[in-house]
Write an enzyme that holds these catalytic residues in place. Structure first.
Site, PDB file in Angstrom:
ATOM      1  N   SER A 138       0.849  -1.191   0.000  1.00 25.64           N
ATOM      2  CA  SER A 138       0.000   0.000   0.000  1.00 25.64           C
ATOM      3  C   SER A 138       0.882   1.238   0.000  1.00 25.64           C
ATOM      4  O   SER A 138       2.075   1.182   0.308  1.00 25.64           O
ATOM      5  CB  SER A 138      -0.895   0.017   1.244  1.00 25.64           C
ATOM      6  OG  SER A 138      -0.155   0.406   2.392  1.00 25.64           O
ATOM      7  N   ASP A 139       0.309   2.379  -0.370  1.00 25.13           N
ATOM      8  CA  ASP A 139       0.990   3.642  -0.114  1.00 25.13           C
ATOM      9  C   ASP A 139       0.768   3.997   1.359  1.00 25.13           C
ATOM     10  O   ASP A 139       0.062   3.297   2.087  1.00 25.13           O
ATOM     11  CB  ASP A 139       0.474   4.729  -1.062  1.00 25.13           C
ATOM     12  CG  ASP A 139       1.528   5.783  -1.374  1.00 25.13           C
ATOM     13  OD1 ASP A 139       2.385   6.045  -0.500  1.00 25.13           O
ATOM     14  OD2 ASP A 139       1.511   6.334  -2.485  1.00 25.13           O
ATOM     15  N   TRP A 140       1.389   5.081   1.782  1.00 31.11           N
ATOM     16  CA  TRP A 140       1.414   5.464   3.195  1.00 31.11           C
ATOM     17  C   TRP A 140       0.001   5.528   3.783  1.00 31.11           C
ATOM     18  O   TRP A 140      -0.809   6.361   3.407  1.00 31.11           O
ATOM     19  CB  TRP A 140       2.112   6.815   3.344  1.00 31.11           C
ATOM     20  CG  TRP A 140       2.266   7.297   4.743  1.00 31.11           C
ATOM     21  CD1 TRP A 140       1.382   8.060   5.441  1.00 31.11           C
ATOM     22  CD2 TRP A 140       3.375   7.051   5.609  1.00 31.11           C
ATOM     23  NE1 TRP A 140       1.859   8.317   6.698  1.00 31.11           N
ATOM     24  CE2 TRP A 140       3.084   7.721   6.838  1.00 31.11           C
ATOM     25  CE3 TRP A 140       4.572   6.363   5.484  1.00 31.11           C
ATOM     26  CZ2 TRP A 140       3.978   7.705   7.922  1.00 31.11           C
ATOM     27  CZ3 TRP A 140       5.446   6.341   6.562  1.00 31.11           C
ATOM     28  CH2 TRP A 140       5.152   6.992   7.761  1.00 31.11           C
ATOM     29  N   GLU A 141      -0.281   4.582   4.686  1.00 30.35           N
ATOM     30  CA  GLU A 141      -1.548   4.515   5.413  1.00 30.35           C
ATOM     31  C   GLU A 141      -2.779   4.454   4.513  1.00 30.35           C
ATOM     32  O   GLU A 141      -3.893   4.757   4.951  1.00 30.35           O
ATOM     33  CB  GLU A 141      -1.678   5.708   6.392  1.00 30.35           C
ATOM     34  CG  GLU A 141      -0.654   5.662   7.510  1.00 30.35           C
ATOM     35  CD  GLU A 141      -0.930   6.657   8.621  1.00 30.35           C
ATOM     36  OE1 GLU A 141      -1.503   7.723   8.334  1.00 30.35           O
ATOM     37  OE2 GLU A 141      -0.573   6.360   9.779  1.00 30.35           O
ATOM     38  N   SER A 142      -2.600   4.038   3.268  1.00 29.87           N
ATOM     39  CA  SER A 142      -3.750   4.068   2.352  1.00 29.87           C
ATOM     40  C   SER A 142      -4.751   2.953   2.644  1.00 29.87           C
ATOM     41  O   SER A 142      -5.897   3.036   2.187  1.00 29.87           O
ATOM     42  CB  SER A 142      -3.285   3.996   0.894  1.00 29.87           C
ATOM     43  OG  SER A 142      -2.727   2.744   0.581  1.00 29.87           O
TER      44      SER A 142
END
Length: 718
Positions: A269-273
């Site tokens: 995932s991207d940051w906290e996505s």
């Protein structure tokens, strides 16, 4: 379209495929559910006490942002020597355009149209990152971007899927060159899957609504090229796609990526996505977000800790199966074996002093910066600066600004590493005994009347003024969208005042995106698009200004006349009323088209040959033209091939780039450049989402940009 190379993606130089899969089977058989979930968890911050305990318990699979071989090795030692199963960690970092040796921003590098050099800069960045303990690079960004308001246009290769695919593959090859065997290898992670660059209004993280045909034809190809080049991981996008956020989009992550393309690596995932599935309104809470993401094919959770907190409970409730967990773990372990982490878990802590800012790396940075510069205008051959110029004024807030040249996502680049434009000019001027005077003239977004008056006075006393204007590093990049693409007003006031002196002016742009410079183009005789060029910006710009280097860069993205034209791109679709495709209050054409760039010499094109006037389906077409250097300087021309499928079952763009060649020609020299068009170049995605070649007439152009060229045609028969 299938990705042909995926069956060869994750071969390990350390173990055979059979040995790797057997080792993974054995490990999976020993792992507890919590240890499996640990492999699916990436921490974006590190606290030695609390996170060290999690690593010792085998509850972490990857760390982001750990820099320094000694630090990485100590954390790795805990994972390998103190955890129950000794599974090594992946150390990830965003290495976008260089590590300590900062290269031009990716959009600038794409202006070189030089895949070999792009591969080399990526390899250098990986070499430096590896010496600092990193074994997983969260790059390249391969999003197609056609809206210059979007700040992250600076991180990609521009608007065209063909050029974008070539650049994506080159960068993956460079990152994964791995020309060593005594320490962990490095894996690339192309991002952001998918269509992130199509965010509505150019506003970062915004909604994307797109047809499947357009997705497959424009936004998928660079990802497919990156996977064909061997990338073993991929990052999902922040945005939603047709109502389903990418981080929970099963069609994207499972149906297309894994099932259709046979992707054997893992998705992060991207940051906290994963947590942002709640913010999107797709999931009611964090637990539901975890279920949606992992079941969709999201294998690793970056920093939100949702998997760590909720997956065990979701398995217990039967909402997530053990098969889904095991598949994700298998994929992550496969990458770790591929990188040799089980046999070579530690970085070499003696290499950083040799690799960081190595002189050969800096020379490559200078060469890439030279090739990234695009000469937009040179009226009356004002450039290069002649030795007869005895006094030169260098003006503008970016002449001495070293922070700007690092651009967005500067990695470990430091301001003190950067040679400014002013310093580069002074060194060249000193060699030809030209006096240089300097004034900032204005701030980036603020004016100063006394400083403006000083700049005007110095310019008036000089024979030539070099004015360096544009954007600071934080005016482009992530979450730095702009409504206006204009040069800020105080800088434009300065430029107009300098123009009013009557002294010849050269405008040098420092920019992270296309800017709207219609006034400058109408009034300023010479314009150099300099981008944000990295640590060797000053020497490279001076090399071009003084003629030590003949510029060869071509735009990978269209420059609009007005912000209201965006999104604007050369390969637009035809319309039923092309003559009415206009604005009532402005010219509809771009200021500078895709593929455009001037030289200090001149080139002519003639003798277009289409060797086959008609071919059957499945056969290739050979097209050639003669390119001549008609000037008095040696130079490099980037020769471009475009096609148009005149009538098809799905409407086609007015032009599509399908080939290019960097051709070096001495003054007076001619050369014939030949291109071959096969099924890959002639086909398209039809209404059933199948890649097909259809019979019919094709137009073909060979020329210096998307707006010019020799024209021919051929026919494909059934």
């Amino acid at each position: 379209m299938a990705v042909s190379a995926n069956k060869n993606q994750l071969k390990s130089p350390f173990l055979s495929d059979a040995e790797t899969e057997a080792a993974i089977d054995a490990l999976l058989g020993e792992m507890t559910l919590q240890e499996k979930i640990g492999q699916l968890t990436q921490l974006g911050t590190f606290d030695e006490e609390t996170d060290g305990e999690l690593i010792e318990e085998g509850m972490v699979g990857s760390l982001l942002g750990i820099r320094g071989a000694d630090s990485a090795n100590e954390i790795q030692r805990v994972a390998v020597e103190e955890s129950r199963l000794g599974i090594p960690l992946l150390f990830a970092d965003d290495v976008i355009h260089g590590y300590r040796s900062t290269f031009p921003i990716p959009l600038a590098e794409a202006s070189s149209w030089n895949p070999e050099l792009l591969e080399e800069t990526a390899a250098i960045a990986a070499r430096e990152a590896s010496s600092d303990g990193i074994n997983w690079i969260l790059a390249p960004m391969v999003d197609i971007a056609r809206d210059a308001r979007w700040g992250r246009i600076s991180e990609g290769a521009g608007e065209d899927p063909f050029l974008g695919s070539v650049v994506a593959a080159a960068r993956v090859r460079g990152i994964q060159r791995n020309d060593w065997t005594d320490r962990p290898h490095i894996m690339a992670c192309p991002k952001h899957f998918a269509a992130y660059g199509l965010a509505e209004g150019g506003r970062d993280y915004n909604t994307v609504d797109i047809s499947e045909t357009r997705m497959r034809e424009t936004y998928f190809p660079p990802f497919q090229a990156a996977l064909d080049a061997g990338a073993g991981t991929i990052m999902a996008a922040f945005n939603e796609v047709n109502g389903v956020p990418a981080s929970g989009n099963r069609w994207l992550l499972k149906d297309v990526l894994q099932d259709e393309w046979n992707f054997q690596g893992f998705v992060v995932s991207d940051w906290e996505s994963v947590d942002e599935l709640v913010q999107h309104g797709y999931s009611a809470d964090r637990e539901q977000a975890g279920s949606a993401a992992v079941n969709a094919g999201m294998h690793m959770d970056m920093h939100s800790l949702i998997y760590h907190e909720h997956l065990a409970n979701l398995v217990g409730k039967g909402e997530v199966s053990l098969e889904v967990i095991d598949d994700a773990v298998r994929r992550i372990l496969r990458v770790k074996y591929r990188l040799g982490l089980f046999t070579h878990p530690y970085a070499d802590n003696t290499l950083a002093s040799t690799y960081m800012m190595n002189p050969t790396h800096l020379e490559t940075a200078r060469e890439m910066a030279r090739q990234s510069i695009v000469l937009l205008k040179n009226e009356g051959q004002l450039l290069p600066i002649q030795p007869s110029v005895r006094k030169l004024a260098v003006i503008g807030p970016f002449a001495e600004d070293v922070e700007a040249q690092l651009g967005c996502w500067r990695g470990q680049g430091r301001p003190e590493d950067v040679v400014s434009v002013l310093a580069g000019i002074r060194k060249h001027a000193e060699a030809q005994q030209t006096e240089v005077v300097y004034a900032a003239g204005s701030g980036i977004n603020s004016g100063d009347e006394a400083e403006l008056a000083r700049a005007v006075r110095l310019a008036s006393e000089s024979e030539l003024a070099i004015v360096v204007l544009g954007e600071s590093a934080d005016m482009s990049g992530e979450n730095n969208s702009r409504v206006s693409l204009d040069i800020p007003a105080p800088q434009m006031k300065l430029l107009k005042a300098l123009h009013g002196t009557g002294v010849p002016v050269v405008l040098v742009l420092a920019n992270g995106r296309p800017l709207t410079i219609e006034w400058a183009n109408a009034h300023i005789p010479a314009i150099v698009n300099g981008w944000h060029l990295g640590v060797q910006a000053g020497p490279a710009i001076a090399d071009v200004l003084f003629g030590a280097v003949n510029p060869s860069g071509k735009l990978p993205v269209t420059f609009p006349r007005h912000s209201g034209q965006v999104p604007i791109y050369y390969n637009a679709k035809k319309t039923g009323r092309p003559q009415m495709k206009r604005y009532a209050d402005a010219d509809v054409t771009p200021l500078f088209p895709f593929g455009y760039g001037l030289s200090y010499t001149s080139f002519s094109y003639d003798d277009l040959q289409v060797e086959q006037a008609a071919v059957k389906l499945g056969e290739s077409v050979t097209v050639s033209a003669r390119i001549s250097n008609t000037g008095d300087r040696d130079g490099i021309e980037i020769v471009q091939l475009y096609i148009c499928d005149v009538a098809a079952s799905v409407t086609r763009p007015v032009k599509e780039l399908k080939g290019f060649s960097r051709v070096e020609l001495k003054a007076g020299e001619s050369r014939t450049v030949t291109f071959t068009l096969g099924e890959k170049e002639l086909g398209f995605v039809n209404g059933k989402h199948e890649f097909v070649v259809e019979p019919g007439k094709f137009m073909v152009w060979i020329g210096p940009s998307s707006a010019e060229g020799l024209e021919g045609s051929f026919e494909i028969t059934g």
